[in-house]
Design an enzyme around this catalytic site. Structure first.
Site, PDB file in Angstrom:
ATOM      1  N   SER A  59       0.829  -1.205   0.000  1.00 57.31           N
ATOM      2  CA  SER A  59       0.000   0.000   0.000  1.00 57.31           C
ATOM      3  C   SER A  59       0.871   1.267   0.000  1.00 57.31           C
ATOM      4  CB  SER A  59      -0.959  -0.042   1.193  1.00 57.31           C
ATOM      5  OG  SER A  59      -2.013   0.876   1.026  1.00 57.31           O
ATOM      6  N   ASP A 116      -9.504  -6.062  -4.688  1.00 53.52           N
ATOM      7  CA  ASP A 116      -9.062  -4.888  -3.929  1.00 53.52           C
ATOM      8  C   ASP A 116     -10.042  -3.732  -4.142  1.00 53.52           C
ATOM      9  OD1 ASP A 116      -7.718  -2.703  -2.788  1.00 53.52           O
ATOM     10  OD2 ASP A 116      -5.746  -3.417  -3.424  1.00 53.52           O
ATOM     11  N   HIS A 176      -7.573  -5.823  -0.425  1.00 51.08           N
ATOM     12  CA  HIS A 176      -6.392  -4.978  -0.272  1.00 51.08           C
ATOM     13  C   HIS A 176      -5.445  -5.503   0.814  1.00 51.08           C
ATOM     14  CE1 HIS A 176      -4.049  -1.341  -0.676  1.00 51.08           C
ATOM     15  NE2 HIS A 176      -4.135  -1.103   0.620  1.00 51.08           N
TER      16      HIS A 176
END
Length: 337
Positions: free
Chosen positions: A148, A278, A306
């Protein structure tokens, strides 16, 4: 039953009841303390040791296991509002003789937080480089992993400090434009239009908002008790003001597409892992990276959101190990040619 025997059972029962009652009380009254104890225990069980490194007056907090050897060390960069312990689920499935380092990102957990610091993606990459030099991790090229926000930083690091790394793993990285808006991006647009940008879905302040965030980040639906949700919120609330500042910094024009702006400079063999479902960062970002990085290996995980590290830890660990083994084999073949 004589009196002595009765007293023995009463004492034994009382001895067992004390830790049970303490656990129940902690669960009901101090769930945040229970969460901290949980991470402490898990670190010890996996052999991860916590250490601090200083660069001038700046302090980095990190955990590590193993020592540098013939295989590359692995440095792991966590995502927005997380901490070094988020990697424990993957550490569990990695060999104990691998040298692993998990660092708290700038401003997070035990690493220094300062209003004067630069929390842009490039600013964070510079801080991580300072950390690497502090612990002399770059004596030999290492494998860099980021997820991320940490994936955005990892990609920029690989572009800016190519001599430090031998290979790169990006897990659902931020910092890329997308042709398809994710659910999270749509939510942000709605909040901007209604001028309620203070209600960022990734910064919960109630158990209900925490549950919504978990649903947004995970394809797998975890059944989390209300008390644990409360504990997770209690741990985060003191940091929410910083998280808001950080979030606005990394979505600003300076950082929003940092990985995209630097990906053509990435020369190290790169692995991209992305959850197909995601809802935070659209999976189409994987194709963007594959088209720009020469030696790029893409893995799309079905039925995964995610939070790849939490949802598919064993698979992620295996993919990283297989990638490193492949690179080692290619390197050996080149030497023998």
């Amino acid at each position: 039953m004589d009196l002595d025997m009765l007293n023995m059972f009463v004492i034994a029962g009382g001895t067992l009841a004390i830790p049970i009652l303490a656990f129940v009380a902690s669960f009901l009254l101090w769930p945040s303390a229970l969460i901290r104890i949980y991470y402490w225990y898990w670190r010890r069980a996996l052999g991860m040791q916590v250490r601090y490194a200083n660069y001038d007056d700046y302090q980095f907090c990190y955990s590590y296991r193993g020592r540098p050897g013939y295989r590359p060390s692995i440095l792991m960069l966590h995502g927005f509002s997380a901490h070094k312990d988020m990697w424990l689920s993957i550490v569990k499935f990695l060999p104990k003789n691998l040298h692993l380092v998990c660092v708290d990102m700038p401003g997070h957990e035990g690493t220094t937080r300062s209003d004067l610091d630069d929390y842009s993606i490039s600013g964070q990459a510079k801080r991580i480089h300072q950390f690497v030099e502090c612990i002399k991790l770059n004596r030999k090229p290492f494998h860099l992993v980021g997820t991320s926000m940490g994936g955005n930083v990892a990609g920029v690091y690989a572009a800016q400090y190519p001599e430090d790394i031998c290979s790169l793993t990006l897990i659902c990285p931020a910092g890329l434009p997308s042709t398809t808006d994710s659910k999270f991006i749509k939510q942000l647009r709605e909040l901007q239009e209604s001028k309620r940008i203070d209600r960022i879905p990734l910064i919960p302040s109630t158990p209900e908002e925490m549950a919504d965030m978990l649903k947004l980040c995970s394809y797998v639906r975890f059944k989390v008790p209300q008390q644990i949700l409360q504990g997770l919120v209690d741990v985060r609330i003191p940091h929410n003001e910083f998280y808001r500042k950080l979030f606005l910094e990394i979505v600003d024009e300076k950082s929003r597409h940092s990985l995209h702006e630097n990906m053509s400079k990435i020369k190290a063999p790169t692995q991209v892992i992305w959850g197909k479902q995601d809802q935070v960062l659209d999976v189409s970002g994987a194709s963007v990276l594959a088209g720009a990085i020469p030696d790029c290996h893409v893995y799309i995980l079905e039925n995964c959101g995610h939070s790849v590290v939490v949802e598919r830890p064993r698979k992620t660990a295996n993919l990283i190990l297989e990638f490193l083994a492949l690179l080692h084999s290619i390197d050996n073949n080149k030497k023998q040619a």
